[in-house]
Design a protein around this motif. Structure first.
Motif, PDB file in Angstrom:
ATOM      1  N   ILE A  71       0.819  -1.214   0.000  1.00 26.24           N
ATOM      2  CA  ILE A  71       0.000   0.000   0.000  1.00 26.24           C
ATOM      3  C   ILE A  71       0.854   1.267   0.000  1.00 26.24           C
ATOM      4  O   ILE A  71       0.337   2.352   0.197  1.00 26.24           O
ATOM      5  CB  ILE A  71      -0.982   0.012   1.190  1.00 26.24           C
ATOM      6  CG1 ILE A  71      -0.241  -0.107   2.516  1.00 26.24           C
ATOM      7  CG2 ILE A  71      -2.021  -1.081   1.033  1.00 26.24           C
ATOM      8  CD1 ILE A  71      -1.103   0.096   3.736  1.00 26.24           C
TER       9      ILE A  71
ATOM     10  N   GLY B  27       2.529   4.474  -1.189  1.00 23.43           N
ATOM     11  CA  GLY B  27       2.126   5.453  -2.180  1.00 23.43           C
ATOM     12  C   GLY B  27       0.623   5.673  -2.268  1.00 23.43           C
ATOM     13  O   GLY B  27       0.170   6.542  -2.993  1.00 23.43           O
ATOM     14  N   LEU B  28      -0.155   4.877  -1.543  1.00 23.11           N
ATOM     15  CA  LEU B  28      -1.611   5.030  -1.559  1.00 23.11           C
ATOM     16  C   LEU B  28      -2.048   5.949  -0.430  1.00 23.11           C
ATOM     17  O   LEU B  28      -1.479   5.928   0.663  1.00 23.11           O
ATOM     18  CB  LEU B  28      -2.305   3.676  -1.398  1.00 23.11           C
ATOM     19  CG  LEU B  28      -1.970   2.603  -2.431  1.00 23.11           C
ATOM     20  CD1 LEU B  28      -2.749   1.334  -2.130  1.00 23.11           C
ATOM     21  CD2 LEU B  28      -2.230   3.083  -3.838  1.00 23.11           C
ATOM     22  N   GLU B  29      -3.070   6.753  -0.691  1.00 18.30           N
ATOM     23  CA  GLU B  29      -3.613   7.643   0.333  1.00 18.30           C
ATOM     24  C   GLU B  29      -4.794   6.952   1.010  1.00 18.30           C
ATOM     25  O   GLU B  29      -5.782   6.642   0.347  1.00 18.30           O
ATOM     26  CB  GLU B  29      -4.070   8.953  -0.307  1.00 18.30           C
ATOM     27  CG  GLU B  29      -2.943   9.727  -0.942  1.00 18.30           C
ATOM     28  CD  GLU B  29      -3.418  10.959  -1.693  1.00 18.30           C
ATOM     29  OE1 GLU B  29      -4.633  11.265  -1.694  1.00 18.30           O
ATOM     30  OE2 GLU B  29      -2.561  11.623  -2.289  1.00 18.30           O
TER      31      GLU B  29
ATOM     32  N   PHE C 122      -8.480   3.133  -0.417  1.00 12.09           N
ATOM     33  CA  PHE C 122      -7.387   4.062  -0.689  1.00 12.09           C
ATOM     34  C   PHE C 122      -7.651   4.804  -1.990  1.00 12.09           C
ATOM     35  O   PHE C 122      -8.442   4.370  -2.821  1.00 12.09           O
ATOM     36  CB  PHE C 122      -6.054   3.310  -0.881  1.00 12.09           C
ATOM     37  CG  PHE C 122      -5.596   2.529   0.301  1.00 12.09           C
ATOM     38  CD1 PHE C 122      -4.806   3.119   1.276  1.00 12.09           C
ATOM     39  CD2 PHE C 122      -5.927   1.193   0.439  1.00 12.09           C
ATOM     40  CE1 PHE C 122      -4.351   2.388   2.360  1.00 12.09           C
ATOM     41  CE2 PHE C 122      -5.482   0.457   1.518  1.00 12.09           C
ATOM     42  CZ  PHE C 122      -4.698   1.052   2.484  1.00 12.09           C
TER      43      PHE C 122
ATOM     44  N   ASP D  26      -5.147   6.036  -5.142  1.00 13.86           N
ATOM     45  CA  ASP D  26      -3.806   5.923  -5.698  1.00 13.86           C
ATOM     46  C   ASP D  26      -3.602   7.081  -6.669  1.00 13.86           C
ATOM     47  O   ASP D  26      -4.027   7.020  -7.824  1.00 13.86           O
ATOM     48  CB  ASP D  26      -3.641   4.592  -6.428  1.00 13.86           C
ATOM     49  CG  ASP D  26      -2.234   4.382  -6.953  1.00 13.86           C
ATOM     50  OD1 ASP D  26      -1.425   5.332  -6.916  1.00 13.86           O
ATOM     51  OD2 ASP D  26      -1.948   3.259  -7.410  1.00 13.86           O
TER      52      ASP D  26
ATOM     53  N   ALA E 290      -2.064   6.305 -10.150  1.00 13.17           N
ATOM     54  CA  ALA E 290      -2.721   5.371 -11.059  1.00 13.17           C
ATOM     55  C   ALA E 290      -3.490   6.100 -12.154  1.00 13.17           C
ATOM     56  O   ALA E 290      -3.871   7.261 -11.984  1.00 13.17           O
ATOM     57  CB  ALA E 290      -3.681   4.479 -10.271  1.00 13.17           C
TER      58      ALA E 290
ATOM     59  N   ARG F 116      -7.960   4.493 -10.089  1.00 12.95           N
ATOM     60  CA  ARG F 116      -7.476   5.343  -9.005  1.00 12.95           C
ATOM     61  C   ARG F 116      -7.996   4.950  -7.622  1.00 12.95           C
ATOM     62  O   ARG F 116      -7.320   5.119  -6.625  1.00 12.95           O
ATOM     63  CB  ARG F 116      -7.835   6.795  -9.307  1.00 12.95           C
ATOM     64  CG  ARG F 116      -7.088   7.733  -8.413  1.00 12.95           C
ATOM     65  CD  ARG F 116      -6.807   9.055  -9.034  1.00 12.95           C
ATOM     66  NE  ARG F 116      -5.869   8.926 -10.133  1.00 12.95           N
ATOM     67  CZ  ARG F 116      -5.848   9.714 -11.181  1.00 12.95           C
ATOM     68  NH1 ARG F 116      -6.693  10.697 -11.299  1.00 12.95           N
ATOM     69  NH2 ARG F 116      -4.950   9.539 -12.118  1.00 12.95           N
TER      70      ARG F 116
ATOM     71  N   VAL G 187      -8.818   2.280  -4.822  1.00  7.99           N
ATOM     72  CA  VAL G 187      -8.304   0.945  -4.506  1.00  7.99           C
ATOM     73  C   VAL G 187      -8.977   0.437  -3.238  1.00  7.99           C
ATOM     74  O   VAL G 187      -8.966   1.109  -2.204  1.00  7.99           O
ATOM     75  CB  VAL G 187      -6.769   0.974  -4.295  1.00  7.99           C
ATOM     76  CG1 VAL G 187      -6.239  -0.411  -3.959  1.00  7.99           C
ATOM     77  CG2 VAL G 187      -6.061   1.555  -5.515  1.00  7.99           C
TER      78      VAL G 187
ATOM     79  N   ARG H 219      -6.822  -6.977  -4.105  1.00  7.05           N
ATOM     80  CA  ARG H 219      -7.257  -5.598  -4.286  1.00  7.05           C
ATOM     81  C   ARG H 219      -8.151  -5.491  -5.504  1.00  7.05           C
ATOM     82  O   ARG H 219      -8.036  -6.262  -6.440  1.00  7.05           O
ATOM     83  CB  ARG H 219      -6.087  -4.638  -4.387  1.00  7.05           C
ATOM     84  CG  ARG H 219      -5.280  -4.768  -5.641  1.00  7.05           C
ATOM     85  CD  ARG H 219      -4.290  -3.647  -5.876  1.00  7.05           C
ATOM     86  NE  ARG H 219      -3.381  -3.428  -4.770  1.00  7.05           N
ATOM     87  CZ  ARG H 219      -2.575  -2.405  -4.663  1.00  7.05           C
ATOM     88  NH1 ARG H 219      -2.546  -1.498  -5.614  1.00  7.05           N
ATOM     89  NH2 ARG H 219      -1.782  -2.256  -3.647  1.00  7.05           N
TER      90      ARG H 219
ATOM     91  N   GLN I 269      -9.387  -2.375  -8.129  1.00  8.52           N
ATOM     92  CA  GLN I 269      -9.127  -0.994  -8.532  1.00  8.52           C
ATOM     93  C   GLN I 269     -10.244  -0.560  -9.471  1.00  8.52           C
ATOM     94  O   GLN I 269     -10.674  -1.334 -10.329  1.00  8.52           O
ATOM     95  CB  GLN I 269      -7.773  -0.889  -9.226  1.00  8.52           C
ATOM     96  CG  GLN I 269      -6.626  -1.150  -8.273  1.00  8.52           C
ATOM     97  CD  GLN I 269      -5.297  -1.116  -8.953  1.00  8.52           C
ATOM     98  OE1 GLN I 269      -4.791  -2.143  -9.357  1.00  8.52           O
ATOM     99  NE2 GLN I 269      -4.737   0.076  -9.088  1.00  8.52           N
TER     100      GLN I 269
END
Length: 71
Positions: free
Chosen positions: A4, A6-8, A25, A27, A30, A35, A37, A45, A47
């Motif tokens: 995870i 780099g994912l917010e 999350f 991304d 992405a 975007r 996730v 996961r 997306q």
């Protein structure tokens, strides 16, 4: 557990267990169609685009997903 970095983080959906929890999350790196996730507690996961996620939220708010939460 999925990578995870780099994912917010947006939300954690805890089922009050000790096996991990699904998480939501964004991304930012992405492509727009991947975007959002959603990770599960098994290391998988999903997306999707923001529009797809918005549709999912709308369906949930309308009660169309309530039946899957019943035991």
């Amino acid at each position: 557990m999925p990578d995870i970095s780099g994912l917010e983080p947006v939300a954690t959906f805890c089922g009050n267990c000790d096996c991990g929890c699904p998480q939501l999350f964004v991304d930012p790196a992405a492509p727009a169609d991947r975007r959002v996730v959603l990770t599960d507690d098994f290391g998988q996961r999903v997306q999707m685009s923001a529009a797809q996620f918005s549709d999912l939220v709308s369906e949930a708010k309308a009660g169309r997903l309530d039946g899957i939460a019943l035991p």
